[in-house]
Design a protein around this motif. Structure first.
Motif, PDB file in Angstrom:
ATOM      1  N   THR A 448     107.457 -43.119-202.921  1.00  0.00           N
ATOM      2  CA  THR A 448     107.491 -43.001-201.289  1.00  0.00           C
ATOM      3  C   THR A 448     105.992 -43.568-201.081  1.00  0.00           C
ATOM      4  OG1 THR A 448     108.593 -40.923-201.316  1.00  0.00           O
ATOM      5  CG2 THR A 448     107.293 -41.445-199.260  1.00  0.00           C
ATOM      6  N   ALA A 449     105.003 -43.292-201.828  1.00  0.00           N
ATOM      7  CA  ALA A 449     103.685 -43.970-201.554  1.00  0.00           C
ATOM      8  C   ALA A 449     103.659 -45.504-201.813  1.00  0.00           C
ATOM      9  CB  ALA A 449     102.564 -43.278-202.683  1.00  0.00           C
ATOM     10  N   ALA A 450     104.499 -45.863-202.771  1.00  0.00           N
ATOM     11  CA  ALA A 450     104.522 -47.443-202.924  1.00  0.00           C
ATOM     12  C   ALA A 450     105.112 -47.923-201.765  1.00  0.00           C
ATOM     13  CB  ALA A 450     104.951 -47.672-204.426  1.00  0.00           C
ATOM     14  N   LEU A 452     104.936 -46.843-198.718  1.00  0.00           N
ATOM     15  CA  LEU A 452     104.041 -46.792-197.607  1.00  0.00           C
ATOM     16  C   LEU A 452     102.739 -47.881-197.695  1.00  0.00           C
ATOM     17  CD1 LEU A 452     103.863 -43.036-197.038  1.00  0.00           C
ATOM     18  CD2 LEU A 452     104.679 -44.687-195.414  1.00  0.00           C
ATOM     19  N   ALA A 453     102.291 -48.122-199.182  1.00  0.00           N
ATOM     20  CA  ALA A 453     101.440 -48.886-199.575  1.00  0.00           C
ATOM     21  C   ALA A 453     101.833 -50.331-198.983  1.00  0.00           C
ATOM     22  CB  ALA A 453     101.026 -48.766-201.064  1.00  0.00           C
ATOM     23  N   VAL A 454     103.047 -50.761-199.060  1.00  0.00           N
ATOM     24  CA  VAL A 454     103.334 -51.948-199.053  1.00  0.00           C
ATOM     25  C   VAL A 454     103.572 -52.016-197.459  1.00  0.00           C
ATOM     26  CG1 VAL A 454     105.567 -53.551-198.776  1.00  0.00           C
ATOM     27  CG2 VAL A 454     104.816 -52.236-200.697  1.00  0.00           C
ATOM     28  N   CYS A 456     101.480 -50.732-195.349  1.00  0.00           N
ATOM     29  CA  CYS A 456     100.098 -51.030-194.842  1.00  0.00           C
ATOM     30  C   CYS A 456      99.525 -52.476-194.711  1.00  0.00           C
ATOM     31  CB  CYS A 456      99.249 -50.090-195.687  1.00  0.00           C
ATOM     32  SG  CYS A 456      99.260 -48.356-195.438  1.00  0.00           S
ATOM     33  N   VAL A 457     100.281 -53.101-196.120  1.00  0.00           N
ATOM     34  CA  VAL A 457     100.109 -54.549-196.132  1.00  0.00           C
ATOM     35  C   VAL A 457     100.716 -55.288-194.985  1.00  0.00           C
ATOM     36  CG1 VAL A 457     100.520 -56.677-197.678  1.00  0.00           C
ATOM     37  CG2 VAL A 457      99.771 -54.316-198.724  1.00  0.00           C
ATOM     38  N   TYR A 479     110.584 -52.535-199.161  1.00  0.00           N
ATOM     39  CA  TYR A 479     110.466 -51.118-199.466  1.00  0.00           C
ATOM     40  C   TYR A 479     111.245 -50.375-200.719  1.00  0.00           C
ATOM     41  CZ  TYR A 479     108.089 -51.689-195.025  1.00  0.00           C
ATOM     42  OH  TYR A 479     107.176 -52.055-193.783  1.00  0.00           O
ATOM     43  N   ALA A 486     107.742 -47.914-208.582  1.00  0.00           N
ATOM     44  CA  ALA A 486     106.465 -46.746-208.880  1.00  0.00           C
ATOM     45  C   ALA A 486     107.212 -45.666-209.433  1.00  0.00           C
ATOM     46  CB  ALA A 486     105.996 -46.698-207.352  1.00  0.00           C
ATOM     47  N   PHE A 601     106.042 -47.644-190.717  1.00  0.00           N
ATOM     48  CA  PHE A 601     105.797 -46.526-191.831  1.00  0.00           C
ATOM     49  C   PHE A 601     106.799 -45.556-191.804  1.00  0.00           C
ATOM     50  CE2 PHE A 601     101.573 -48.215-190.282  1.00  0.00           C
ATOM     51  CZ  PHE A 601     101.092 -48.313-191.798  1.00  0.00           C
ATOM     52  N   THR A 639     108.819 -57.742-204.727  1.00  0.00           N
ATOM     53  CA  THR A 639     108.049 -57.357-203.711  1.00  0.00           C
ATOM     54  C   THR A 639     107.247 -58.217-202.924  1.00  0.00           C
ATOM     55  OG1 THR A 639     108.047 -55.226-204.851  1.00  0.00           O
ATOM     56  CG2 THR A 639     106.384 -55.490-202.770  1.00  0.00           C
TER      57      THR A 639
END
Length: 881
Positions: A448-450, A452-454, A456-457, A479, A486, A601, A639
């Motif tokens: 999930t964090a990965a 969300l990190a994408v 953010c980019v 996503y 991850a 998000f 990605t």
């Protein structure tokens, strides 16, 4: 001994051949390689190799095949059939003809001639024609169709959006009752849909499609076998005005008291399969009748759990029939292609062939099934207070269903088996079990964090939000893929050295953690008494079967991986079906969920979590391969390519438009009452959008209109409630960042005459009770919104409803009253009492005319093709009384 078989080894060439077939020696120092000993080659010193085949490719193929099969079942529709006029079967061509006839009337908002005159006239014509056709049936078997055109007025409080009070007058319901000479008319089934349309939409699917289906269902029933109970049909003309027509029917119509169950047809898209997403409350017998009777029934208890949670900002007549009438029912909707929902794109051509057949046959089958028992007259006592667990076969074989009690028992049994397995594993090392479960939790969070990190980019670096809106398949690489990568990387990173050296131990550890995590999910659904608990239970059962069988057969890496893939294939297909339905519904929903929702998000978190959940059952198979680095490189490459695609893809297009409201407003603010001095007046086009991509996108596309200026509304200095702006619905906290562009021309008249918007009859100050009472009347208009600011005071009584819902601490202090009068007959008289007798009461009024003006048309014409403009006008006046 390896994989349950004793193997004998020879020295020399035979040994090399044996090693090439799947066995290898442990690495030994160079000095020892010249003289290998028997000890060095003994079976105890040999360990199985990781599979030379690309097992991650096998997993990808498995998911690809499952997804293709599930998607085919999800999108496949029955072939439309043609039947004779006197046939008891559903004919799509007739239903579609009704849809086209209503569509041809144009936009049918409440108060328009199309909605109040032409649509009811057409419906009455269809019923009259059907009556004439039934004359060919012998009198003893001939059904009677009674017709009643109901005009209703009333009021109710509704906890929807930010909460408001609905007041309505002269709303239409065209009501039918079908019964036979032998029918017990004291009991009936209600079939309901609406023919009015949302603002600016011709509403072919939402919900002329429902009206067309019900008219054809009535025809098929009338020419079929006599039914023991009556069928009541409410073709209502006021759902989009926030549910008043259903309220008027269920609280006032003479046939409403006979209704024992209902079916409500809705649309949040333009066809596809008709999806059952709400049932009950409770009354499992009703959903069971649908599952048995609907030949191609589609729906899931998961949809009901999600919808009833309040996460979806939407509502239907289902709520009114249940809350005001106490009637159990079914809520069925089209959800495919939700991008056209409430837009000008909602045309008959958007409804895929077979959609109406699927819906009509489901309703027809349900009615005949529920009529085949005495459940309407005497519902099974054991099933009145219970729900039904129902879900589709992911490959299209129909609906699976069982009682809530059975489902809960099965879930508890599977959960107990999982706990016993975990306890047995813990007896050989509790720390390793807890570590395995913690690893699984961390892996899900990492996935999930990965994602969300994408996100953010995408949002903060590339600034390419919502590119997936017009290209939903982009969600997989942007996503979904990084989340799965991850998940596997995090799982691998937390393996111990021993587990990393032995693939069987690694697989066992990962399987243990996965079983523990799915057991936790199952425990949550059991504790929450959720019907959707079947999903984790089915996955958990598959994982347990694979683990137990592989242990009994003493299989190795390949055997364990194969068994796992086979055991979880069907539960994975069920999960993929849920994911497909969620994506079909949620992605278009993000285009109309408000400016304050961080859509990228939310979508990233949803896709990341779902991808982690869906792939976790086969995560252990990744440790059957030596190519994890290769897989990681592939994930990164996919990605990066997806991120690059966001820089060239547009978030919207003509088929997936951005919604923009152009409201031509004239505002006047008085220092006191209508006779006091005017503090402020202006005229402009008030612009709102309904997703997270703000209005600056529009300004960049139409520089001639905006001249490079920023017309943002500053609500921090607004002296009145709701930022002194005429919100059509109570969504002030959901829709922000609006623009107000000045224009010279005032909007068209929004009332029936030149009467003043407000006439104050009296203002009474009762110091003894510390109450201020205001009495007055509002000019006639089809749609009126009233805003009463209760800051520093409390409303105690008013004339709109018998009671006032008090504002919760911290809630918006504005009371929102939505009034609709379809015929605009006379002024709306009211009175309000509030505390703080000495202080004037802030009150504002919005008089809406739901038709475009020359100015809204000018702004709409300047927009690009990917903008869906909706225009109307409002006269807004505010007072201190």
């Amino acid at each position: 001994e390896y994989m349950g078989t004793s193997l004998k080894f020879t020295i020399g060439g035979s040994a090399r051949r044996t090693m090439s077939e799947g066995l290898r020696r442990r690495p030994v120092p160079a000095a020892a390689t010249s003289a290998p000993s028997a000890t060095a080659l003994s079976p105890s010193k040999l360990e199985p190799t990781r599979l030379s085949c690309p097992w991650e490719l096998v997993v990808v193929v498995l998911y690809g095949v499952l997804l293709a099969a599930v998607a085919h079942a999800h999108w496949q529709l029955p072939a439309p059939q043609s039947h004779a006029l006197d046939s008891p079967h559903f004919d799509e061509s007739r239903a579609l003809a009704h849809v086209r006839a209503l569509f041809a009337l144009g936009i049918r908002t409440v108060g328009t001639p199309a909605n109040e005159l032409h649509a009811p006239a057409y419906l009455k014509f269809v019923v009259t024609s059907l009556r004439a056709q039934l004359e060919a049936i012998p009198a003893a078997q001939r059904p009677t169709i009674e017709l009643d055109h109901q005009l209703v007025s009333g009021a109710f409080n509704l906890a929807f959006l930010e909460g408001f009070t609905s007041v309505y007058h002269n709303i239409s319901n065209v009501v039918l009752r079908l019964r036979w000479p032998s029918t017990d008319a004291a009991h009936s089934v209600l079939l309901s849909s609406h023919y009015d349309s949302a603002l600016g939409s011709p509403a072919a699917s939402d919900a002329a499609s429902g009206i067309g289906v019900l008219l054809e269902v009535v025809r098929a029933l009338a020419f079929g076998a006599p039914l023991p109970y009556a069928v009541v049909v409410n073709l209502n003309g006021g759902e989009e005005a926030i549910l008043p027509a259903a309220h008027g029917f269920v609280t006032q119509h003479k046939w409403a008291r006979t209704v024992r169950a209902f079916v409500n047809l809705e649309a949040a898209g333009s066809g596809g399969k008709a999806y059952l997403f709400q049932t009950g409350p409770r009354n499992a017998w009703l959903a069971a009748a649908f599952a048995r009777g609907a030949p191609n029934g589609y729906g899931s208890i998961v949809g009901q759990d999600v919808f009833s949670s309040g996460l979806i900002l939407s509502d239907t007549d289902f709520r009114i029939y249940v809350s005001e009438g106490g009637i159990p029912g079914l809520d069925i909707a089209f959800i495919e292609n939700g991008f056209v929902y409430h837009t000008t794109l909602d045309t008959p051509e958007q409804i895929r062939p077979g959609s109406l057949t699927h819906c009509g046959e489901s309703v027809l089958g349900f009615v005949r099934q529920v009529m085949s028992t005495d459940a309407l007259a005497s519902p099974p006592v054991a099933e009145i207070e219970s729900d039904l667990v129902f879900f589709p076969d992911p490959f299209g074989a129909g609906l699976w269903f069982y009682s809530h009690a059975v489902g809960r028992g099965l879930n508890i049994a599977v959960l107990a088996a999982a706990l016993l397995w975990l306890l047995r594993a813990a007896s050989r090392g509790a720390a390793s079990v807890f570590r395995a479960i913690a690893r699984a939790v961390f892996s899900w969070l990492a996935g999930t964090a990965a994602a969300l990190a994408v996100a953010c980019v995408v949002v903060f670096v590339l600034r390419t939000q919502m590119r997936w809106y017009a290209h939903p398949l982009l969600l997989i690489p942007i996503y979904g893929v990084p989340a799965v990568g991850a998940l596997l990387v995090a799982t691998d990173a937390m393996l111990s050295r021993t587990e990393r050296a032995k693939p069987e131990e690694a697989q066992h550890a990962v399987a243990t953690g996965t079983i523990g995590l799915w057991a936790a999910l199952a425990a949550v659904t059991v504790w929450g008494d959720l019907g959707s608990g079947f999903l984790p239970s089915h996955v958990l059962a598959g994982l347990l079967c694979a683990t137990v069988v592989s242990a009994r057969l003493r299989v190795g890496s390949l055997g364990w991986s194969t068994l796992s893939a086979l055991a979880v294939a069907y539960p994975l297909a069920e999960l993929l079906n849920v994911v497909l339905v969620l994506v079909t519904f949620v992605v278009p929903l993000m285009g109309r969920s408000g400016t304050e929702i961080p859509t990228d998000f939310i979508i990233a978190a949803l896709v990341g979590l779902v991808s982690s959940i869906v792939f976790s059952p086969v995560a252990a198979t990744a440790f059957a391969t030596r190519s994890r680095a290769r897989a990681l490189v592939a994930v990164l490459a996919v990605t990066v390519l997806a991120l690059a695609a966001t820089t060239v893809l547009a978030p919207y297009d003509a088929a997936h438009p951005k919604r923009a409201f152009f409201q031509h407003i004239q505002r006047t603010e008085f220092e006191g009452g209508p006779e006091s001095r005017v503090r402020m007046t202006d005229t402009g086009i008030w612009i709102n959008v309904f997703d997270s991509v703000r209005i600056a996108e529009l300004a960049a596309q139409s520089p001639a209109l905006f001249a490079g200026k920023d017309f943002s509304v500053d609500c921090t200095t607004a002296p009145s409630a709701y930022c002194s702006l005429p919100f059509y619905l109570p969504v002030a906290t959901l829709v922000r960042g609006s623009w107000l562009v000045p224009v010279a021309e005032p909007p068209l008249a929004t009332t029936t005459s030149s009467e003043p918007p407000l006439v104050v009859d009296s203002v009474v100050v009762d110091k003894a009770r510390n109450v201020r009472r205001v009495e007055g009347s509002i000019a006639p208009a089809t749609h009126v919104t009233i805003y009463i600011d209760s800051t520093a005071r409390q409303l105690t009584r008013w004339s709109f409803t018998p009671d006032i819902v008090p504002k919760a601490p911290g809630a918006d202090p504005v009371y929102f009253v939505f009034h609709v009068d379809a015929l605009r007959h006379g002024r709306l008289h009211f009175w309000i009492e509030a505390t703080d007798a000495e202080t004037p009461l802030p009150l504002a009024i919005g008089l809406h005319a739901l038709t475009p003006t020359s100015e809204t048309l000018r702004f709409s014409a300047a927009m690009p093709s990917w903008i869906e403009p909706i225009g109307w006008s409002t006269t807004f006046v505010s007072y201190h009384l």
